[in-house]
Design a protein around this motif. Structure first.
Motif, PDB file in Angstrom:
ATOM      1  N   ARG A   5       4.922   8.980 -12.021  1.00  0.00           N
ATOM      2  CA  ARG A   5       5.027   8.888 -10.559  1.00  0.00           C
ATOM      3  C   ARG A   5       3.631   8.825  -9.938  1.00  0.00           C
ATOM      4  N   PHE A   6       2.925   7.753 -10.302  1.00  0.00           N
ATOM      5  CA  PHE A   6       1.570   7.496  -9.834  1.00  0.00           C
ATOM      6  C   PHE A   6       1.552   6.182  -9.057  1.00  0.00           C
ATOM      7  N   THR A   7       0.659   6.078  -8.088  1.00  0.00           N
ATOM      8  CA  THR A   7       0.446   4.799  -7.407  1.00  0.00           C
ATOM      9  C   THR A   7       0.079   3.711  -8.404  1.00  0.00           C
ATOM     10  N   SER A   8      -0.619   4.074  -9.471  1.00  0.00           N
ATOM     11  CA  SER A   8      -1.052   3.100 -10.471  1.00  0.00           C
ATOM     12  C   SER A   8       0.111   2.440 -11.200  1.00  0.00           C
ATOM     13  N   HIS A   9       1.323   2.953 -11.057  1.00  0.00           N
ATOM     14  CA  HIS A   9       2.500   2.358 -11.682  1.00  0.00           C
ATOM     15  C   HIS A   9       3.298   1.518 -10.685  1.00  0.00           C
ATOM     16  N   ALA A  10       2.678   1.203  -9.553  1.00  0.00           N
ATOM     17  CA  ALA A  10       3.399   0.580  -8.452  1.00  0.00           C
ATOM     18  C   ALA A  10       3.940  -0.805  -8.774  1.00  0.00           C
ATOM     19  N   ALA A  11       3.311  -1.550  -9.680  1.00  0.00           N
ATOM     20  CA  ALA A  11       3.791  -2.907  -9.964  1.00  0.00           C
ATOM     21  C   ALA A  11       5.254  -2.906 -10.393  1.00  0.00           C
ATOM     22  N   SER A  12       5.635  -1.952 -11.212  1.00  0.00           N
ATOM     23  CA  SER A  12       7.030  -1.848 -11.651  1.00  0.00           C
ATOM     24  C   SER A  12       7.942  -1.482 -10.490  1.00  0.00           C
ATOM     25  N   PHE A  13       7.490  -0.564  -9.632  1.00  0.00           N
ATOM     26  CA  PHE A  13       8.312  -0.159  -8.491  1.00  0.00           C
ATOM     27  C   PHE A  13       8.517  -1.319  -7.527  1.00  0.00           C
ATOM     28  N   ALA A  24       0.490  -3.553   4.530  1.00  0.00           N
ATOM     29  CA  ALA A  24       0.060  -2.315   3.893  1.00  0.00           C
ATOM     30  C   ALA A  24       1.059  -1.195   4.150  1.00  0.00           C
ATOM     31  N   GLU A  25       1.566  -1.148   5.375  1.00  0.00           N
ATOM     32  CA  GLU A  25       2.558  -0.128   5.728  1.00  0.00           C
ATOM     33  C   GLU A  25       3.833  -0.298   4.915  1.00  0.00           C
ATOM     34  N   ALA A  26       4.314  -1.533   4.816  1.00  0.00           N
ATOM     35  CA  ALA A  26       5.536  -1.796   4.060  1.00  0.00           C
ATOM     36  C   ALA A  26       5.367  -1.426   2.594  1.00  0.00           C
ATOM     37  N   MET A  27       4.202  -1.765   2.024  1.00  0.00           N
ATOM     38  CA  MET A  27       3.957  -1.444   0.621  1.00  0.00           C
ATOM     39  C   MET A  27       3.883   0.069   0.418  1.00  0.00           C
ATOM     40  N   THR A  28       3.220   0.759   1.323  1.00  0.00           N
ATOM     41  CA  THR A  28       3.081   2.204   1.196  1.00  0.00           C
ATOM     42  C   THR A  28       4.436   2.895   1.284  1.00  0.00           C
ATOM     43  N   ARG A  29       5.289   2.429   2.180  1.00  0.00           N
ATOM     44  CA  ARG A  29       6.628   3.019   2.299  1.00  0.00           C
ATOM     45  C   ARG A  29       7.460   2.741   1.046  1.00  0.00           C
ATOM     46  N   LEU A  30       7.304   1.567   0.466  1.00  0.00           N
ATOM     47  CA  LEU A  30       8.025   1.254  -0.773  1.00  0.00           C
ATOM     48  C   LEU A  30       7.606   2.215  -1.881  1.00  0.00           C
ATOM     49  N   ILE A  31       6.306   2.392  -2.062  1.00  0.00           N
ATOM     50  CA  ILE A  31       5.794   3.246  -3.134  1.00  0.00           C
ATOM     51  C   ILE A  31       6.191   4.700  -2.901  1.00  0.00           C
ATOM     52  N   HIS A  32       6.295   5.107  -1.639  1.00  0.00           N
ATOM     53  CA  HIS A  32       6.648   6.490  -1.321  1.00  0.00           C
ATOM     54  C   HIS A  32       8.017   6.878  -1.857  1.00  0.00           C
ATOM     55  N   LYS A  33       8.870   5.924  -2.138  1.00  0.00           N
ATOM     56  CA  LYS A  33      10.162   6.236  -2.747  1.00  0.00           C
ATOM     57  C   LYS A  33       9.998   6.848  -4.131  1.00  0.00           C
ATOM     58  N   TYR A  34       8.838   6.590  -4.769  1.00  0.00           N
ATOM     59  CA  TYR A  34       8.610   7.018  -6.147  1.00  0.00           C
ATOM     60  C   TYR A  34       7.438   7.996  -6.287  1.00  0.00           C
ATOM     61  N   VAL A  35       6.472   7.908  -5.389  1.00  0.00           N
ATOM     62  CA  VAL A  35       5.242   8.701  -5.493  1.00  0.00           C
ATOM     63  C   VAL A  35       5.165   9.640  -4.291  1.00  0.00           C
ATOM     64  N   ALA A  40       4.166  -8.903 -13.139  1.00  0.00           N
ATOM     65  CA  ALA A  40       2.995  -9.578 -12.567  1.00  0.00           C
ATOM     66  C   ALA A  40       3.207  -9.900 -11.096  1.00  0.00           C
ATOM     67  N   ARG A  41       4.417 -10.267 -10.702  1.00  0.00           N
ATOM     68  CA  ARG A  41       4.713 -10.512  -9.296  1.00  0.00           C
ATOM     69  C   ARG A  41       4.559  -9.220  -8.487  1.00  0.00           C
ATOM     70  N   GLY A  42       5.048  -8.125  -9.046  1.00  0.00           N
ATOM     71  CA  GLY A  42       4.888  -6.844  -8.367  1.00  0.00           C
ATOM     72  C   GLY A  42       3.431  -6.463  -8.203  1.00  0.00           C
ATOM     73  N   ALA A  43       2.632  -6.710  -9.251  1.00  0.00           N
ATOM     74  CA  ALA A  43       1.201  -6.408  -9.197  1.00  0.00           C
ATOM     75  C   ALA A  43       0.506  -7.258  -8.138  1.00  0.00           C
ATOM     76  N   ALA A  44       0.869  -8.533  -8.061  1.00  0.00           N
ATOM     77  CA  ALA A  44       0.246  -9.426  -7.076  1.00  0.00           C
ATOM     78  C   ALA A  44       0.527  -8.945  -5.653  1.00  0.00           C
ATOM     79  N   ASP A  45       1.758  -8.524  -5.399  1.00  0.00           N
ATOM     80  CA  ASP A  45       2.110  -8.004  -4.074  1.00  0.00           C
ATOM     81  C   ASP A  45       1.321  -6.737  -3.758  1.00  0.00           C
ATOM     82  N   PHE A  46       1.230  -5.849  -4.740  1.00  0.00           N
ATOM     83  CA  PHE A  46       0.507  -4.591  -4.558  1.00  0.00           C
ATOM     84  C   PHE A  46      -0.968  -4.841  -4.265  1.00  0.00           C
ATOM     85  N   ASN A  47      -1.599  -5.699  -5.070  1.00  0.00           N
ATOM     86  CA  ASN A  47      -3.020  -5.998  -4.862  1.00  0.00           C
ATOM     87  C   ASN A  47      -3.266  -6.591  -3.480  1.00  0.00           C
TER      88      ASN A  47
END
Length: 341
Positions: A41-49, A268-279, A248-255
């Protein structure tokens, strides 16, 4: 760095898969194939999320469930035993030993240290800092927290000590990241290194002190990798390529949203809210969002893999007697899927 194309048009296939998926024309490799993905449950795993939440796995014909772990070693065991299909985490002694036994393979890269992007931080306890541990050069004779022997934390601490000419750094295994955090905050250990979404939150709260950056000691460090069972790598090519394309698509969106900031504030807000479901899901968004944004290290485009970094890590594990000398890069890595750096 020089990029070379691996055999059999691998990255081209990934890129084509991603592009077609985006248009709805991508024919999935295996319809409704059940896949279990190991993660922390790290931000660094966000590509999968991101790939899961935005339907990229589904478009690739993968029905994904997540299995969450507290450390890298148990995830490697789960992959080898096929209790999980794909994992994203750091190279560990356990993973290398399983690869030597023909049970696991690294197939891509994920998080990597990059100059100009905040990376992993070297932290000291408040007590150690007050006693003079204000830089990594002052770590002689001190206790450095790790999850397990042969973990990425062990590797980072050893590389830092070697660079500073320290031969008496003591490593204290505490099994779980949460236990290491608790030990550092209570000054039961003197130092640790960790990704920025955790490090900045600890420093900002006054619980620990920031004394250095890992990138200054291990430039271009391939922090995490994508790996799978040797059986998947060898015999489930379509499924493995589909997973990597969606990842890779998830990583591209995150980057784009949180590293390069090309999607604007709304992105940035949308991405942060998405990741917050897991982190930091147990924290209010207002509190968690700063830590999530602070953890935005780059994830390699196309899941490219830094072979020089992997080679350095393998050499270190051998030098420490943590894996057998006969383990080769070919045993550890299947480079047929992605570009290598």
């Amino acid at each position: 760095m020089t990029v070379r194309l691996t055999r059999r048009h691998a990255l081209g296939a990934l890129g084509a898969s991603a592009a077609l998926a985006g248009t709805g024309l991508y024919a999935p490799a295996r319809a409704a194939s059940k896949v279990t993905v190991g993660a922390l449950r790290f931000t660094s795993h966000a590509a999968s999320f991101v790939a899961y939440e935005r339907g990229y796995f589904k478009e690739a014909g993968l029905d994904v469930d997540f299995r969450f772990f507290q450390a890298a070693q148990p995830m490697a065991v789960a992959i080898a035993s096929r209790d999980a299909d794909f994992g994203v985490t750091a190279i560990s002694g356990g993973l290398i030993s399983l690869a030597e036994k023909g049970a696991a393979k690294v197939i891509g890269g994920a998080l990597q240290e990059e100059q100009g992007v905040d990376g992993q931080m070297i932290l000291a306890s408040v007590a150690a800092y007050d006693q003079g541990v204000t830089t990594p050069a002052r770590l002689g004779g001190r206790n450095f927290g790790i999850t397990t022997a042969g973990s990425s934390f062990h590797y980072m601490g050893s590389k830092i000590a070697a660079a500073e000419g320290i031969d008496d750094l003591k490593f204290k295994p505490l099994q779980k990241v949460g236990a290491v955090i608790g030990a550092l905050k209570s000054s039961q250990i003197d130092a640790w290194s960790i990704v920025p979404h955790i490090g900045k939150a600890l420093v900002g709260g006054g619980a620990v002190k920031h004394i250095g950056m890992v990138a200054d000691y291990i430039p271009d460090y391939q922090v995490t990798t994508v790996f799978t069972s040797a059986q998947n790598a060898a015999n489930e090519k379509a499924k493995t390529e589909a997973f990597l394309a969606a990842f890779a698509r998830g990583a591209a969106d995150f980057n784009a949203a949180l590293v390069d900031r090309t999607e604007g504030d709304d992105g940035a807000e949308a991405m942060t809210r998405l990741i917050h479901k897991y982190v930091y899901a147990d924290q209010p968004y207002e509190k968690a969002s700063r830590s999530i944004v602070n953890g935005a290290m780059r994830i390699n485009a196309g899941a490219a893999l830094n072979m020089d970094s992997i080679g350095d890590q393998l050499s270190w594990f051998k030098s420490e007697g943590l894996v057998k000398d006969e383990v080769s890069m070919e045993m550890l890595v299947d480079d047929s899927y992605v570009d290598t750096l």
